[in-house]
Design a protein around this motif. Sequence first.
Motif, PDB file in Angstrom:
ATOM      1  N   GLN A 149      -1.901  74.473   7.637  1.00 10.31           N
ATOM      2  CA  GLN A 149      -2.745  74.976   8.716  1.00 10.31           C
ATOM      3  C   GLN A 149      -3.192  73.849   9.639  1.00 10.31           C
ATOM      4  O   GLN A 149      -3.481  72.736   9.184  1.00 10.31           O
ATOM      5  CB  GLN A 149      -3.965  75.683   8.115  1.00 10.31           C
ATOM      6  N   GLU A 150      -3.239  74.155  10.919  1.00 11.08           N
ATOM      7  CA  GLU A 150      -3.701  73.215  11.934  1.00 11.08           C
ATOM      8  C   GLU A 150      -5.010  73.722  12.531  1.00 11.08           C
ATOM      9  O   GLU A 150      -5.121  74.891  12.889  1.00 11.08           O
ATOM     10  CB  GLU A 150      -2.660  73.081  13.039  1.00 11.08           C
ATOM     11  N   SER A 151      -5.996  72.832  12.620  1.00  5.94           N
ATOM     12  CA  SER A 151      -7.274  73.169  13.258  1.00  5.94           C
ATOM     13  C   SER A 151      -7.559  72.133  14.336  1.00  5.94           C
ATOM     14  O   SER A 151      -7.507  70.926  14.065  1.00  5.94           O
ATOM     15  CB  SER A 151      -8.409  73.185  12.228  1.00  5.94           C
ATOM     16  N   LEU A 172     -13.082  76.053  18.336  1.00 10.17           N
ATOM     17  CA  LEU A 172     -12.108  75.834  17.263  1.00 10.17           C
ATOM     18  C   LEU A 172     -10.879  76.713  17.466  1.00 10.17           C
ATOM     19  O   LEU A 172     -10.986  77.923  17.681  1.00 10.17           O
ATOM     20  CB  LEU A 172     -12.734  76.157  15.905  1.00 10.17           C
ATOM     21  N   THR A 173      -9.710  76.096  17.384  1.00  9.17           N
ATOM     22  CA  THR A 173      -8.436  76.822  17.426  1.00  9.17           C
ATOM     23  C   THR A 173      -7.691  76.547  16.127  1.00  9.17           C
ATOM     24  O   THR A 173      -7.428  75.388  15.794  1.00  9.17           O
ATOM     25  CB  THR A 173      -7.571  76.384  18.622  1.00  9.17           C
ATOM     26  N   THR A 174      -7.375  77.603  15.403  1.00 11.57           N
ATOM     27  CA  THR A 174      -6.692  77.469  14.117  1.00 11.57           C
ATOM     28  C   THR A 174      -5.328  78.131  14.198  1.00 11.57           C
ATOM     29  O   THR A 174      -5.193  79.237  14.736  1.00 11.57           O
ATOM     30  CB  THR A 174      -7.516  78.104  12.985  1.00 11.57           C
ATOM     31  N   ARG A 175      -4.344  77.454  13.653  1.00  6.80           N
ATOM     32  CA  ARG A 175      -2.970  77.969  13.693  1.00  6.80           C
ATOM     33  C   ARG A 175      -2.298  77.741  12.346  1.00  6.80           C
ATOM     34  O   ARG A 175      -2.411  76.657  11.761  1.00  6.80           O
ATOM     35  CB  ARG A 175      -2.182  77.276  14.801  1.00  6.80           C
ATOM     36  N   ARG A 176      -1.599  78.770  11.859  1.00  3.90           N
ATOM     37  CA  ARG A 176      -0.816  78.638  10.632  1.00  3.90           C
ATOM     38  C   ARG A 176       0.580  78.158  11.015  1.00  3.90           C
ATOM     39  O   ARG A 176       1.337  78.878  11.663  1.00  3.90           O
ATOM     40  CB  ARG A 176      -0.747  79.978   9.891  1.00  3.90           C
ATOM     41  N   TYR A 184      -5.108  68.752   9.683  1.00  5.13           N
ATOM     42  CA  TYR A 184      -3.991  69.426   9.012  1.00  5.13           C
ATOM     43  C   TYR A 184      -4.308  69.491   7.523  1.00  5.13           C
ATOM     44  O   TYR A 184      -4.758  68.499   6.930  1.00  5.13           O
ATOM     45  CB  TYR A 184      -2.676  68.684   9.249  1.00  5.13           C
TER      46      TYR A 184
END
Length: 248
Positions: free
Chosen positions: A130-132, A164-168, A117
């Motif tokens: 952001q979360e990765s 990799l998964t990225t989320r705002r 984070y």
Amino acid sequence: MKLLRTEHRRDAGVSMTELVVAMMIMSLVVIATTTLTIGFERTTAENVARQDQIDAGRVAMARISRNLRMAVSQKQLATSCTGCPEQPFVSAGRFGMTFYANIDNKDGSVGPSRVTYSVGTVGGVPGVLQESILRPNAAAPGVNGWAYCDPVAASATADCRSRLTTRRLATGVLTDGPPLFAYFQQGGAPLSAPSTGLPGGDLGKVTSVELTARVGSTGAVRPVATTYVQRVLLGNAIALQPQTGATP
């Protein structure tokens, strides 16, 4: 003839004084209506922005809390791995942290994911939380534990990037107040995190994390920031801590 002249004077129209008075009254009505309309639109915009702040903060807190509760050390998932890290946290800073979590790992089919984070500027937008989530290279650990590729490297393969998964999670997260992440050890004593984050010797002491998210708006209308505070207990991390009075 006298009667005709009287009727002509009555049909002569309004005087200049009457016209000025009428225009003043009309102007006051228009100004009052415009003021009320602008005030109503501003109030509506503030309510919408405030609701967006509340929704963003709630979603972010729920997401972070959920993954923190699944924080786990590699050693817990592979007890026979002598080289596996024995603590869940890789780094623990005021506005960013990285830890291992047992996410979507049914029957050990994936391995521990590395969760990060961070708060920063993304695409020119400041205050982005952001979360990765990065899955390991293989489901089984090596001699020194699970390995993870670098998906943002120029030489990263398509398989590596797909891990990799990225989320705002939220925008408008403020960093000019209390830290987003505060860390506590067993018994509730706080762990002091400098600007560089917790030192390595303290990473294994974390048993709970307090989240303090202050979410503001980035638009023209900016209501007072919404603040969320929540303490998350790390059950898996507590299992690693020696209990007071326990037999060594």
